[in-house]
Design an enzyme around this catalytic site. Sequence first.
Site, PDB file in Angstrom:
ATOM      1  N   ARG A 231      -1.910   0.485 -10.883  1.00 13.77           N
ATOM      2  CA  ARG A 231      -3.387   0.529 -10.984  1.00 13.77           C
ATOM      3  C   ARG A 231      -3.720   0.137 -12.568  1.00 13.77           C
ATOM      4  NH1 ARG A 231      -2.467   4.679  -7.556  1.00 13.77           N
ATOM      5  NH2 ARG A 231      -3.664   4.533  -5.420  1.00 13.77           N
TER       6      ARG A 231
ATOM      7  N   LYS B 126      -4.313   8.222  -9.520  1.00 10.97           N
ATOM      8  CA  LYS B 126      -5.431   8.400  -8.645  1.00 10.97           C
ATOM      9  C   LYS B 126      -5.455   9.612  -7.919  1.00 10.97           C
ATOM     10  CE  LYS B 126      -8.488   5.939  -5.476  1.00 10.97           C
ATOM     11  NZ  LYS B 126      -8.456   4.544  -4.956  1.00 10.97           N
TER      12      LYS B 126
ATOM     13  N   HIS C 267      -6.689  -5.581 -10.967  1.00  7.60           N
ATOM     14  CA  HIS C 267      -6.385  -4.654  -9.932  1.00  7.60           C
ATOM     15  C   HIS C 267      -5.820  -5.507  -8.853  1.00  7.60           C
ATOM     16  CE1 HIS C 267      -6.617  -1.725  -6.504  1.00  7.60           C
ATOM     17  NE2 HIS C 267      -6.855  -0.900  -7.392  1.00  7.60           N
TER      18      HIS C 267
ATOM     19  N   ARG D 206      -2.281  -5.880  -7.548  1.00 10.49           N
ATOM     20  CA  ARG D 206      -1.711  -5.026  -6.462  1.00 10.49           C
ATOM     21  C   ARG D 206      -2.052  -6.005  -5.104  1.00 10.49           C
ATOM     22  NH1 ARG D 206      -1.038   0.364  -7.333  1.00 10.49           N
ATOM     23  NH2 ARG D 206      -2.121   0.837  -5.610  1.00 10.49           N
TER      24      ARG D 206
ATOM     25  N   HIS E 108       0.402   4.977  -2.140  1.00 12.57           N
ATOM     26  CA  HIS E 108      -0.578   5.277  -1.128  1.00 12.57           C
ATOM     27  C   HIS E 108      -0.126   6.278  -0.035  1.00 12.57           C
ATOM     28  CE1 HIS E 108      -2.584   0.783  -1.278  1.00 12.57           C
ATOM     29  NE2 HIS E 108      -3.083   1.636  -2.413  1.00 12.57           N
TER      30      HIS E 108
ATOM     31  N   TYR F 137      10.047  14.478  -0.153  1.00 10.52           N
ATOM     32  CA  TYR F 137      11.356  14.077   0.404  1.00 10.52           C
ATOM     33  C   TYR F 137      11.500  12.646   0.539  1.00 10.52           C
ATOM     34  CZ  TYR F 137      14.920  13.975   4.221  1.00 10.52           C
ATOM     35  OH  TYR F 137      15.826  13.640   4.914  1.00 10.52           O
TER      36      TYR F 137
END
Length: 388
Positions: free
Chosen positions: A236, A261, A324, A327, A350, A359
């Site tokens: 970002r 974020k 942006h 991305r 995300h 994990y």
Amino acid sequence: MLTDAAIRRLPPKEKRYVVADDKGLYLEVRPNGGKSWKVRLYQDGRERKTTLGRYPRMSLKEARLERDRLKIEAAEGGVRSGKDGVRQSRGTFEQLCREWFETKIEPLMSARHSQTVLSRLDRIVIPALGDRTPDEITAPDVLEAMRPVERMGHNETAIRTTQIIGQVMRYGVATGKCTRDVTADMKGALTPKKVEHRPTITSPAAIGALCRAIDAAKGTPIVKAALLFHMLTAVRPGELRKAEWAEIEGDLWKIPAPKMKLRRPHVVPLSRQALEVLEKLHPITGRSPYLFPAVRNFSRPMSDMTELVALRRLGYGQDEIVPHGFRGMFSTLAYENGWPSDVVERQLAHAKGGVRAAYDHSLLLDQRRDLMQWWADWLDSRRKESLL
């Protein structure tokens, strides 16, 4: 003959190997430790090998029973194929899924991708469709199986799982165990994931032109390095401009939670090309805490408008690309080139949180390293296209 105790002691080796049981049944052991039951059958004097399932999911006793069933079926002509339309096997869709996975996914794909595919088969596909024969399954059946997934909001998973079913069916067509891929009739039936689109460039030729424009850009080398590093890392904009030298550890950029974020720490694998950008940048900004400080004040990060202004000076309009958009560019090309969604989405930070996310992160780091190096190499190939 094999025993369960002997099977459990079988170690993985550098290359796959097989251990015989009895009457054509044998166990194949892969370098990753996976074990699969297979059987040799003979029909009309010709040998045919069939995958039965994975151990220990399919026990030794179950494998022997399935071997015996298939041998009886073969003796009765149940595995014949030909122009008369007799299908090659009366097996279930679950058996076809297992054989496809053992043949096309586990030996060829990464452990993480294989785990994702197997999870979708076990959680979604097989409970809904596994006990039917492949030719009994219709497009409405597949759609009905995907609706609960959609209702939970997992639209992307529903789409990806349907693609898996299609791959299994096409494998079935090729091996004579399925007449056709019914997912071909489902175009537009599933609800696509809603995505907030930012202006970006996705044409390979146009991306190559952007790379060359950045390479040739005049002005401060800090801004040029920021654009290149942003394209190579797909983070970002705020994460990029606040990046600090202290966060770079070898080939990893470790971003602390307060800068993210979702307020979770994130690790970005750095490609060889990204490290080269930093190597050239360090003599310029190494005395600042920030990789990309403000040109007139090295104690502060660069402005959130710096990259946008630089893109405009290169001739790219507001409706063509914004910072942006790097991305979206990365995501689009990664998916188009077949990278697994869990790897791409985790690289974009995300993924959902919690213990499982931590994990999964450890499991995905190697795959994300491969992804980011592929991306940097892909950009280089586009950059050089006009020079060939």
